[in-house]
Each structure stands twice: as C-alpha cells, then as structure tokens.
Design a protein around this motif. Structure first.
Motif, mmCIF file in Angstrom:
data_model
loop_
_atom_site.group_PDB
_atom_site.id
_atom_site.type_symbol
_atom_site.label_atom_id
_atom_site.label_comp_id
_atom_site.label_asym_id
_atom_site.label_seq_id
_atom_site.Cartn_x
_atom_site.Cartn_y
_atom_site.Cartn_z
ATOM 1 N N ALA A 112 -6.083 37.048 42.853
ATOM 2 C CA ALA A 112 -7.417 37.528 42.487
ATOM 3 C C ALA A 112 -8.400 37.334 43.635
ATOM 4 O O ALA A 112 -8.472 36.258 44.228
ATOM 5 N N PRO A 113 -9.173 38.366 43.982
ATOM 6 C CA PRO A 113 -10.195 38.211 45.032
ATOM 7 C C PRO A 113 -11.297 37.274 44.560
ATOM 8 O O PRO A 113 -11.560 37.150 43.361
ATOM 9 N N GLU A 114 -11.945 36.616 45.506
ATOM 10 C CA GLU A 114 -13.007 35.672 45.155
ATOM 11 C C GLU A 114 -14.141 36.372 44.423
ATOM 12 O O GLU A 114 -14.729 35.827 43.489
ATOM 13 N N ASN A 115 -14.452 37.585 44.832
ATOM 14 C CA ASN A 115 -15.532 38.356 44.194
ATOM 15 C C ASN A 115 -14.948 39.339 43.184
ATOM 16 O O ASN A 115 -15.240 40.530 43.227
ATOM 17 N N PHE A 116 -14.136 38.826 42.266
ATOM 18 C CA PHE A 116 -13.426 39.662 41.297
ATOM 19 C C PHE A 116 -14.368 40.588 40.536
ATOM 20 O O PHE A 116 -14.159 41.799 40.463
ATOM 21 N N HIS A 117 -15.432 40.024 39.958
ATOM 22 C CA HIS A 117 -16.378 40.839 39.169
ATOM 23 C C HIS A 117 -17.766 40.704 39.747
ATOM 24 O O HIS A 117 -18.345 39.613 39.760
ATOM 25 N N GLN A 118 -18.299 41.815 40.233
ATOM 26 C CA GLN A 118 -19.628 41.826 40.833
ATOM 27 C C GLN A 118 -20.701 42.038 39.772
ATOM 28 O O GLN A 118 -20.598 42.924 38.933
ATOM 29 N N LEU A 119 -21.733 41.210 39.818
ATOM 30 C CA LEU A 119 -22.905 41.402 38.973
ATOM 31 C C LEU A 119 -24.012 42.016 39.812
ATOM 32 O O LEU A 119 -24.082 41.819 41.027
ATOM 33 N N PHE A 120 -24.886 42.769 39.146
ATOM 34 C CA PHE A 120 -25.900 43.530 39.859
ATOM 35 C C PHE A 120 -27.293 43.239 39.312
ATOM 36 O O PHE A 120 -27.468 42.964 38.118
ATOM 37 N N PHE A 121 -28.245 43.305 40.213
ATOM 38 C CA PHE A 121 -29.661 43.313 39.843
ATOM 39 C C PHE A 121 -30.082 44.773 39.781
ATOM 40 O O PHE A 121 -29.900 45.520 40.745
#
Length: 302
Positions: free
Chosen positions: A261-270
């Motif tokens: 799994a990549p470290e930034n698996f799920h990106q959250l956004f503003f």
C-alpha cells in the motif's frame, strides 16, 4: 412566498419533528403547521408525510428542499457581503467534512484559524460522507469542505491537503495480529472485507487489490462498519484507511501495515466553490489553509 415560511420548512425537514422544529424556530406548533400548509397549498404539492412521531419529505419535498436551502444560503452570503461592505462584519463560517478528516491536522487548522481571528468567528460543522458533503458545498449549504473526491467537477476547486494510509484491520485473536507488516500475497486464503468500489475510496482500493486474487467483499462505506465487523468476528479481516475512527475498537483489533500500500493511499481534499463571492471570513479560512498546506498542483487557483 414568505421567507420565514421557507425557513420553517427547512427547519422541519432537518429536525423531522414539528415539536423540535417549533422549538428551534421559536414559534408555536400551530403557527408552524399553518405555514407548512400554506406552502403546500401555494405549490400544489404535498411536502411532508406524517409518520408516528416524525415527518419525512416527499419526493416533491426533497426537490424543493434542495432549492430552498441553496437559495437561503446564497441569500445569507449576500447579507454577509453587504454587511462587510458597510463595515459590519459577520463572523461565521460553516465547514462540511467527512468524519475521518477530523484528525490532528484538522484540529491544528481550526486552532490556527481561531488564533488568527482572535476567537471571534463562530465555526459551524456539518458532517457527512463525501457525496453528501460535496452536494452541500455546491448548493451553498457549507462554505468549504474537507472530503474525498467523486471526480473532476467544474463547480468545485479541490486542493490536496492530507492523506491516509491503508491498513489491515485484524482481530486480536487472529494469528496475523502479531505481525509487524503483511503482504497482500499472504492474504489470498483469508476472507477480507473493504469499501464499496463505487464510493470515494473505490479507485484507490481497486488499484491496491487488483491482480492479487483476494477473497474480498467490497461492500461497505466507512471505518466504523469495517472495524465493528472485525471486532465481532476473528475470522474476518478488513482493508481500511488508518483513521482515528478505528481507535474505537483498539481493545479488540490491531492495525497491521500492508507492504504494497502506498503511504498516501487515500487523499483528502480541501474544497470550495469555483464561482462564488466569498465573505471575508471564508476568504481568511481559504488563505490560511493554502498557507498551511501549499500544493502547487491544485486544480484551480482562487
């Protein structure tokens, strides 16, 4: 159409109770009932279905609710802008968010905003899943939002802010709970559960599990559901975002890092609306967030 009656309508739709709506609106139940009846007569449609102890919007009521909430929000924004122009600043912001976004980063951002505005701004929060939160944003029911994404949308500016890692949620009674990390290769003979592939985490999940021939049911929408199912059954494991929500099950489950799994698996956004005249306090919040999380590849510029 009476503006006060529209406000009564949204209050009743939100509370689903004539009693609670009347209390919130500071009117009698008979006044509220008369106002709703007048709206229904004017529209020629039934807006609510009465049930035991509550009410629900009809299909026509849901359509009307979307337009009324958007209209009232934009009217409020207009009032705020006019007051700001006259020197009478309105100090309020409404933030939409998914639960998992309210982590340490979230807390630090709100703290910095309160410091910058000397604690004079009222911060309101509306929680919900990504699709609901983005809908609230586009309708003007919230000023800004922290959530996932449902794909490119010309109405919404999205800026990457922080991310979540993927983790294997394992019952403490399962032998794999002792592991420091695990490969997807080792999970082929185990039963797994995870997020619905049609949801906001579906693309990331598919990219992670594709080609590994896992026995996985992708049916669920949140970490609370995934964590509770693993906590109740030692034969079930889940692939989930490592969020603070899983801490509720720390006495029953452990979180094992997934090697692929990549470290930034799920990106959250503003997120904020691409075409809007923002009140000063909203601009302040957007500017602060951009300073704390400067991302050069944001989809748009303010």
């Amino acid at each position: 159409m009476n503006l006060a009656h529209l406000t009564y309508f949204t209050t009743l739709a939100n509370t689903r109770s004539y009693r609670f709506a009347a209390l919130e609106a500071s009117v009698s139940q008979s006044t509220l009932s008369t106002a709703i009846s007048g709206l229904e007569k004017e529209l020629g449609a039934t807006l609510f279905i009465r049930k035991k102890g509550s009410v629900e919007l009809t299909e026509e009521g849901r359509i009307f609710y979307q337009y009324v909430t958007s209209s009232l929000k934009f009217l409020d924004d207009g009032i705020r802008l006019v007051k700001e122009k006259s020197g009478n600043h309105v100090r309020e912001i409404t933030i939409g968010t998914v639960n998992t976004a309210q982590s340490r980063n979230w807390s630090e951002l709100i703290y910095e905003f309160r410091k910058e505005t000397h604690g004079e701004v009222q911060v309101k929060v509306k929680q919900g899943p990504t699709p609901v939160t983005l809908d609230l944003l586009k309708r003007g029911a919230v000023d800004v939002a922290f959530c996932g994404t449902m794909g490119k949308d010309p109405e919404v500016i999205t800026m990457p802010c922080w991310h979540q890692e993927a983790t294997l949620v394992v019952n403490k009674r399962h032998p794999l709970s002792k592991r420091k990390s695990i490969s997807l290769r080792e999970l082929r003979d185990h039963y797994l559960i995870s997020y619905n592939l049609e949801g906001p985490i579906g693309k990331e999940l598919y990219n992670l599990i594709h080609g590994w021939e896992l026995q996985i049911d992708c049916l669920y929408g949140d970490e609370i559901t995934l964590g509770s199912m693993v906590a109740a059954n030692p034969d079930v494991m889940a692939i989930a975002c490592n969020s603070w929500l899983l801490n509720a099950f720390e006495s029953e489950v452990v979180l094992v890092p997934i090697e692929e799994a990549p470290e930034n698996f799920h990106q959250l956004f503003f997120c904020f609306r691409s075409k809007a005249d923002f009140p000063l306090v909203v601009k302040q919040f957007i500017d602060l967030t951009q300073r704390l999380y400067p991302i050069s590849d944001a989809e748009h510029e303010l």
